[in-house]
Design a protein around this motif. Sequence first.
Motif, PDB file in Angstrom:
ATOM      1  N   GLY A 252       0.170   2.368  -1.883  1.00  0.00           N
ATOM      2  CA  GLY A 252       0.563   2.106  -3.057  1.00  0.00           C
ATOM      3  C   GLY A 252       1.818   1.455  -2.942  1.00  0.00           C
ATOM      4  N   VAL A 253       2.934   2.056  -2.329  1.00  0.00           N
ATOM      5  CA  VAL A 253       4.266   1.491  -2.318  1.00  0.00           C
ATOM      6  C   VAL A 253       4.158  -0.068  -1.479  1.00  0.00           C
ATOM      7  N   THR A 254       3.149  -0.098  -0.589  1.00  0.00           N
ATOM      8  CA  THR A 254       3.316  -1.508  -0.064  1.00  0.00           C
ATOM      9  C   THR A 254       2.675  -2.404  -0.635  1.00  0.00           C
TER      10      THR A 254
ATOM     11  N   GLY B 297       1.954  -2.291  -4.154  1.00  0.00           N
ATOM     12  CA  GLY B 297       2.807  -2.569  -5.341  1.00  0.00           C
ATOM     13  C   GLY B 297       4.086  -3.582  -4.875  1.00  0.00           C
ATOM     14  N   PHE B 298       4.481  -3.357  -3.766  1.00  0.00           N
ATOM     15  CA  PHE B 298       5.720  -4.315  -3.614  1.00  0.00           C
ATOM     16  C   PHE B 298       5.191  -5.721  -3.273  1.00  0.00           C
ATOM     17  N   PHE B 299       4.001  -5.832  -2.434  1.00  0.00           N
ATOM     18  CA  PHE B 299       3.476  -7.048  -2.183  1.00  0.00           C
ATOM     19  C   PHE B 299       3.272  -7.800  -3.590  1.00  0.00           C
ATOM     20  N   LEU B 300       2.484  -7.105  -4.480  1.00  0.00           N
ATOM     21  CA  LEU B 300       2.368  -7.930  -5.749  1.00  0.00           C
ATOM     22  C   LEU B 300       3.550  -8.113  -6.480  1.00  0.00           C
ATOM     23  N   MET B 301       4.641  -7.401  -6.368  1.00  0.00           N
ATOM     24  CA  MET B 301       6.116  -7.589  -6.733  1.00  0.00           C
ATOM     25  C   MET B 301       6.511  -8.765  -6.322  1.00  0.00           C
ATOM     26  N   VAL B 302       6.655  -8.990  -5.098  1.00  0.00           N
ATOM     27  CA  VAL B 302       7.142 -10.335  -4.375  1.00  0.00           C
ATOM     28  C   VAL B 302       6.562 -11.573  -4.765  1.00  0.00           C
ATOM     29  N   LEU B 303       5.227 -11.257  -4.790  1.00  0.00           N
ATOM     30  CA  LEU B 303       4.335 -12.524  -5.087  1.00  0.00           C
ATOM     31  C   LEU B 303       4.465 -12.802  -6.627  1.00  0.00           C
ATOM     32  N   SER B 304       4.813 -11.822  -7.278  1.00  0.00           N
ATOM     33  CA  SER B 304       4.692 -12.148  -9.037  1.00  0.00           C
ATOM     34  C   SER B 304       6.281 -13.012  -9.309  1.00  0.00           C
ATOM     35  N   ILE B 305       7.112 -12.349  -8.683  1.00  0.00           N
ATOM     36  CA  ILE B 305       8.472 -13.153  -8.575  1.00  0.00           C
ATOM     37  C   ILE B 305       8.561 -14.397  -8.061  1.00  0.00           C
TER      38      ILE B 305
ATOM     39  N   ALA C 110       2.256   2.290  -6.608  1.00  0.00           N
ATOM     40  CA  ALA C 110       2.389   0.862  -7.053  1.00  0.00           C
ATOM     41  C   ALA C 110       3.147   0.489  -8.128  1.00  0.00           C
ATOM     42  N   ALA C 111       2.828   1.481  -9.291  1.00  0.00           N
ATOM     43  CA  ALA C 111       3.513   1.011 -10.694  1.00  0.00           C
ATOM     44  C   ALA C 111       5.012   1.620 -10.313  1.00  0.00           C
TER      45      ALA C 111
ATOM     46  N   CYS D 249       3.250 -16.999  -0.578  1.00  0.00           N
ATOM     47  CA  CYS D 249       2.150 -15.922   0.146  1.00  0.00           C
ATOM     48  C   CYS D 249       2.676 -15.485   1.591  1.00  0.00           C
ATOM     49  N   VAL D 250       3.042 -16.594   2.320  1.00  0.00           N
ATOM     50  CA  VAL D 250       3.437 -15.911   3.672  1.00  0.00           C
ATOM     51  C   VAL D 250       4.466 -15.154   3.696  1.00  0.00           C
ATOM     52  N   ILE D 251       5.502 -15.163   2.840  1.00  0.00           N
ATOM     53  CA  ILE D 251       6.675 -14.075   2.652  1.00  0.00           C
ATOM     54  C   ILE D 251       6.111 -12.839   2.296  1.00  0.00           C
ATOM     55  N   SER D 252       5.280 -13.161   1.165  1.00  0.00           N
ATOM     56  CA  SER D 252       4.845 -11.602   0.627  1.00  0.00           C
ATOM     57  C   SER D 252       4.096 -10.903   1.540  1.00  0.00           C
ATOM     58  N   ALA D 253       3.257 -11.618   2.176  1.00  0.00           N
ATOM     59  CA  ALA D 253       2.166 -10.887   3.172  1.00  0.00           C
ATOM     60  C   ALA D 253       2.977 -10.255   4.338  1.00  0.00           C
ATOM     61  N   LEU D 254       3.800 -11.158   4.929  1.00  0.00           N
ATOM     62  CA  LEU D 254       4.645 -10.712   6.114  1.00  0.00           C
ATOM     63  C   LEU D 254       5.519  -9.490   5.605  1.00  0.00           C
ATOM     64  N   PHE D 255       6.417  -9.447   4.470  1.00  0.00           N
ATOM     65  CA  PHE D 255       6.771  -8.183   3.867  1.00  0.00           C
ATOM     66  C   PHE D 255       6.151  -7.214   3.986  1.00  0.00           C
ATOM     67  N   ALA D 256       4.765  -7.364   3.522  1.00  0.00           N
ATOM     68  CA  ALA D 256       3.873  -6.042   3.271  1.00  0.00           C
ATOM     69  C   ALA D 256       3.344  -5.604   4.873  1.00  0.00           C
TER      70      ALA D 256
END
Length: 203
Positions: free
Chosen positions: A47-49, A51-59, A116-117, A147-154
């Motif tokens: 959930g941490v990973t 949720g954080f992936f969705l946060m980076v992508l959304s921003i 995630a929340a 997308c690349v940055i979000s996925a790599l961060f996750a």
Amino acid sequence: MTPSSDLLLAFSLFALISSITPGPNNTMLLASGAAFGFRRTLPHMLGVTGGFFLMVLSIGLGFGALFRTFPGLHDWLRYLGAAYLVYLAWRIAGASPAARDEGRRGAQPLGFLGAAAFQWVNPKAWTMAVAAVSTYTPQQGYLLNVCVISALFAVINLPCVGLWAGCGSLIRRTLDDPARQRGFNRAMAVLLLASLYPMLGQG
């Protein structure tokens, strides 16, 4: 155009350091690993990973503009996160020394959706996500790069948070003594409360 290898290396180092250093997520995962074990903490980790992936992508896709338009929304989320951390600290500090046995009978670790929340009210997660998008995402081919940055961060974040949960799991035997378990719970509560200082000191 995807990020250069030098930029990806610099970003990977940033992601590693920001993911593995202490913060609300890692403190909660350490406590959960100690109370419930690694396997039962897996949904919390994912959930941490996730949720954080969705946060980076959304921003990266423009959600951050909402906070620039409505700056009061960020303050509201910040104080909501602070209240939630106080609640978690109170629950952890007051946990019974028999919490592990109770966990088998009814108490549950934080689940995927809850973890995630929580990222959306976690100031460290916001700082990490905004820095990832604003500093390490080239403008040329922006959508692909987000997308690349979000996925790599996750990919980097998951083993880092897993290390904290694993460390908690490793010290479970040490906490068989009720006095040590109470001391550990209180120490985790103090660490969570300490994370409020940078949160409430903003803006």
